[in-house]
Design a protein around this motif. Structure first.
Motif, PDB file in Angstrom:
ATOM      1  N   LEU A 125       0.804  -1.218   0.000  1.00  0.00           N
ATOM      2  CA  LEU A 125       0.000   0.000   0.000  1.00  0.00           C
ATOM      3  C   LEU A 125       0.839   1.272   0.000  1.00  0.00           C
ATOM      4  N   ASP A 126       1.942   1.290   0.744  1.00  0.00           N
ATOM      5  CA  ASP A 126       2.800   2.482   0.761  1.00  0.00           C
ATOM      6  C   ASP A 126       3.347   2.776  -0.628  1.00  0.00           C
ATOM      7  N   PHE A 127       3.751   1.717  -1.331  1.00  0.00           N
ATOM      8  CA  PHE A 127       4.257   1.904  -2.700  1.00  0.00           C
ATOM      9  C   PHE A 127       3.142   2.412  -3.605  1.00  0.00           C
ATOM     10  N   TYR A 128       1.963   1.793  -3.529  1.00  0.00           N
ATOM     11  CA  TYR A 128       0.858   2.215  -4.385  1.00  0.00           C
ATOM     12  C   TYR A 128       0.453   3.662  -4.104  1.00  0.00           C
ATOM     13  N   ALA A 129       0.513   4.062  -2.840  1.00  0.00           N
ATOM     14  CA  ALA A 129       0.224   5.459  -2.514  1.00  0.00           C
ATOM     15  C   ALA A 129       1.295   6.381  -3.096  1.00  0.00           C
ATOM     16  N   ALA A 145     -12.376 -12.070   2.683  1.00  0.00           N
ATOM     17  CA  ALA A 145     -12.746 -10.701   3.027  1.00  0.00           C
ATOM     18  C   ALA A 145     -12.434  -9.793   1.842  1.00  0.00           C
ATOM     19  N   LEU A 146     -13.111  -8.660   1.793  1.00  0.00           N
ATOM     20  CA  LEU A 146     -12.811  -7.601   0.833  1.00  0.00           C
ATOM     21  C   LEU A 146     -12.435  -6.357   1.616  1.00  0.00           C
ATOM     22  N   GLU A 147     -11.409  -5.652   1.155  1.00  0.00           N
ATOM     23  CA  GLU A 147     -11.022  -4.388   1.770  1.00  0.00           C
ATOM     24  C   GLU A 147     -10.844  -3.349   0.671  1.00  0.00           C
ATOM     25  N   LEU A 148     -11.394  -2.153   0.897  1.00  0.00           N
ATOM     26  CA  LEU A 148     -11.271  -1.072  -0.071  1.00  0.00           C
ATOM     27  C   LEU A 148     -10.476   0.069   0.559  1.00  0.00           C
ATOM     28  N   TYR A 149      -9.410   0.476  -0.139  1.00  0.00           N
ATOM     29  CA  TYR A 149      -8.547   1.563   0.324  1.00  0.00           C
ATOM     30  C   TYR A 149      -8.625   2.716  -0.674  1.00  0.00           C
ATOM     31  N   ARG A 150      -8.576   3.948  -0.158  1.00  0.00           N
ATOM     32  CA  ARG A 150      -8.665   5.130  -1.016  1.00  0.00           C
ATOM     33  C   ARG A 150      -7.575   6.125  -0.643  1.00  0.00           C
ATOM     34  N   LEU A 151      -7.006   6.759  -1.666  1.00  0.00           N
ATOM     35  CA  LEU A 151      -5.907   7.708  -1.467  1.00  0.00           C
ATOM     36  C   LEU A 151      -6.427   8.996  -0.845  1.00  0.00           C
ATOM     37  N   ALA A 152      -5.765   9.412   0.232  1.00  0.00           N
ATOM     38  CA  ALA A 152      -6.099  10.676   0.893  1.00  0.00           C
ATOM     39  C   ALA A 152      -4.845  11.201   1.580  1.00  0.00           C
ATOM     40  N   ALA A 153      -4.455  12.408   1.246  1.00  0.00           N
ATOM     41  CA  ALA A 153      -3.282  13.044   1.856  1.00  0.00           C
ATOM     42  C   ALA A 153      -2.040  12.170   1.748  1.00  0.00           C
ATOM     43  N   GLY A 154      -1.867  11.540   0.578  1.00  0.00           N
ATOM     44  CA  GLY A 154      -0.665  10.745   0.332  1.00  0.00           C
ATOM     45  C   GLY A 154      -0.670   9.365   0.932  1.00  0.00           C
ATOM     46  N   ARG A 155      -1.804   8.937   1.509  1.00  0.00           N
ATOM     47  CA  ARG A 155      -1.911   7.606   2.111  1.00  0.00           C
ATOM     48  C   ARG A 155      -3.115   6.877   1.536  1.00  0.00           C
ATOM     49  N   LEU A 156      -3.005   5.540   1.474  1.00  0.00           N
ATOM     50  CA  LEU A 156      -4.157   4.721   1.119  1.00  0.00           C
ATOM     51  C   LEU A 156      -4.811   4.258   2.410  1.00  0.00           C
ATOM     52  N   ASP A 157      -5.947   4.859   2.733  1.00  0.00           N
ATOM     53  CA  ASP A 157      -6.645   4.576   3.978  1.00  0.00           C
ATOM     54  C   ASP A 157      -7.785   3.585   3.744  1.00  0.00           C
ATOM     55  N   LEU A 158      -7.997   2.715   4.715  1.00  0.00           N
ATOM     56  CA  LEU A 158      -9.104   1.765   4.649  1.00  0.00           C
ATOM     57  C   LEU A 158     -10.422   2.525   4.761  1.00  0.00           C
ATOM     58  N   VAL A 159     -11.288   2.347   3.761  1.00  0.00           N
ATOM     59  CA  VAL A 159     -12.599   3.002   3.797  1.00  0.00           C
ATOM     60  C   VAL A 159     -13.737   2.011   3.997  1.00  0.00           C
ATOM     61  N   GLY A 160     -13.440   0.709   3.903  1.00  0.00           N
ATOM     62  CA  GLY A 160     -14.482  -0.282   4.125  1.00  0.00           C
ATOM     63  C   GLY A 160     -13.948  -1.693   4.074  1.00  0.00           C
ATOM     64  N   ARG A 161     -14.567  -2.565   4.890  1.00  0.00           N
ATOM     65  CA  ARG A 161     -14.187  -3.978   4.914  1.00  0.00           C
ATOM     66  C   ARG A 161     -15.444  -4.830   4.971  1.00  0.00           C
ATOM     67  N   ALA A 162     -15.450  -5.913   4.211  1.00  0.00           N
ATOM     68  CA  ALA A 162     -16.579  -6.840   4.203  1.00  0.00           C
ATOM     69  C   ALA A 162     -16.053  -8.264   4.322  1.00  0.00           C
ATOM     70  N   ASP A 163     -16.731  -9.067   5.136  1.00  0.00           N
ATOM     71  CA  ASP A 163     -16.425 -10.494   5.196  1.00  0.00           C
ATOM     72  C   ASP A 163     -17.743 -11.250   5.259  1.00  0.00           C
ATOM     73  N   LEU A 164     -17.691 -12.560   5.462  1.00  0.00           N
ATOM     74  CA  LEU A 164     -18.906 -13.362   5.393  1.00  0.00           C
ATOM     75  C   LEU A 164     -19.845 -13.096   6.568  1.00  0.00           C
ATOM     76  N   SER A 165     -19.316 -12.640   7.683  1.00  0.00           N
ATOM     77  CA  SER A 165     -20.163 -12.304   8.826  1.00  0.00           C
ATOM     78  C   SER A 165     -20.634 -10.855   8.779  1.00  0.00           C
ATOM     79  N   ASN A 166     -20.001 -10.058   7.923  1.00  0.00           N
ATOM     80  CA  ASN A 166     -20.336  -8.642   7.777  1.00  0.00           C
ATOM     81  C   ASN A 166     -20.354  -8.308   6.285  1.00  0.00           C
ATOM     82  N   PRO A 167     -21.436  -8.656   5.581  1.00  0.00           N
ATOM     83  CA  PRO A 167     -21.490  -8.469   4.122  1.00  0.00           C
ATOM     84  C   PRO A 167     -21.751  -7.015   3.731  1.00  0.00           C
ATOM     85  N   ALA A 168     -20.884  -6.121   4.194  1.00  0.00           N
ATOM     86  CA  ALA A 168     -21.040  -4.699   3.902  1.00  0.00           C
ATOM     87  C   ALA A 168     -20.864  -4.441   2.404  1.00  0.00           C
TER      88      ALA A 168
END
Length: 203
Positions: A125-129, A145-168
């Motif tokens: 993630l640091d490289f991708y940022a 699980a699924l994790e979505l990261y989004r670039l903000a202020a030079g960092r890729l921050d976690l904005v959401g996570r989904a797994d089988l017990s939490n189908p967000a």
């Protein structure tokens, strides 16, 4: 468990063995250090293959480029000193990254990393940022699980996570898509929905 090999004879043998099976095409180099990830198994390749036509259906090719397994670097011409190989990338029109045929210098607007055994895509993630990747979707399979990261202020921050017990529902800020993990047989699936049309696909 990671292994640091300092014996040059063993290193040469490992390289030769990897090249003999064509596995070296999945190698990466992290700041001058050769990284040999697990070879993608059939399940890994199935998810990757399902995501590619899905993005084509969404119409991304008219707005940019969709690719599988490209090399992303932060430099040219000595790009082989530092590059990563995400599973799927989307470069939208207007992205300042440069396509050098063998590699791209600069990050994509969206990329997907499908985790293999022993691999932790979050270490990238640091490289991708650094190369200005706007969004990263990690498909973890151990456990699922699924994790979505989004670039903000030079960092890729976690904005959401989904797994089988939490189908967000994870909503992309770059593409007109949402992602949701669904239980299934023989493996969980990724439900992808177009935010405008409501059309859905399964990866």
């Amino acid at each position: 468990m990671a292994v640091l090999v300092l014996d040059p004879t063993i290193e040469q043998g490992l390289r030769a063995s990897r090249e003999a099976t064509d596995g070296d095409k999945w190698n990466e180099v992290w700041d001058g250090v050769l990284v040999m990830p697990s070879l993608p198994n059939d399940e890994h390749q199935e998810i990757q293959a399902n995501l590619l036509p899905l993005l084509t259906v969404v119409g991304i090719p008219q707005l940019g480029k969709v690719r599988a397994g490209v090399n992303v670097s932060d430099r040219h011409p000595d790009w082989m000193e530092n590059y990563r190989g995400p599973d799927v990338v989307v470069y939208l029109d207007g992205n300042p990254a440069v396509n050098h045929s063998t590699h791209w210098v600069g990050g994509p607007d969206f990329l997907a990393e499908i985790a293999s055994p022993g691999e932790n895509p979050r270490q990238k993630l640091d490289f991708y940022a650094k190369v200005n990747t706007h969004e990263v979707l990690i498909v973890d399979r151990y456990p699922w699980a699924l994790e979505l990261y989004r670039l903000a202020a030079g960092r890729l921050d976690l904005v959401g996570r989904a797994d089988l017990s939490n189908p967000a529902v994870l909503t992309s800020g770059v593409l007109p898509l949402t992602f949701q993990l669904r239980d299934g047989t023989p493996r969980p699936t990724i439900l992808v929905t177009h935010t405008t049309t409501g059309q859905t696909w399964v990866a």
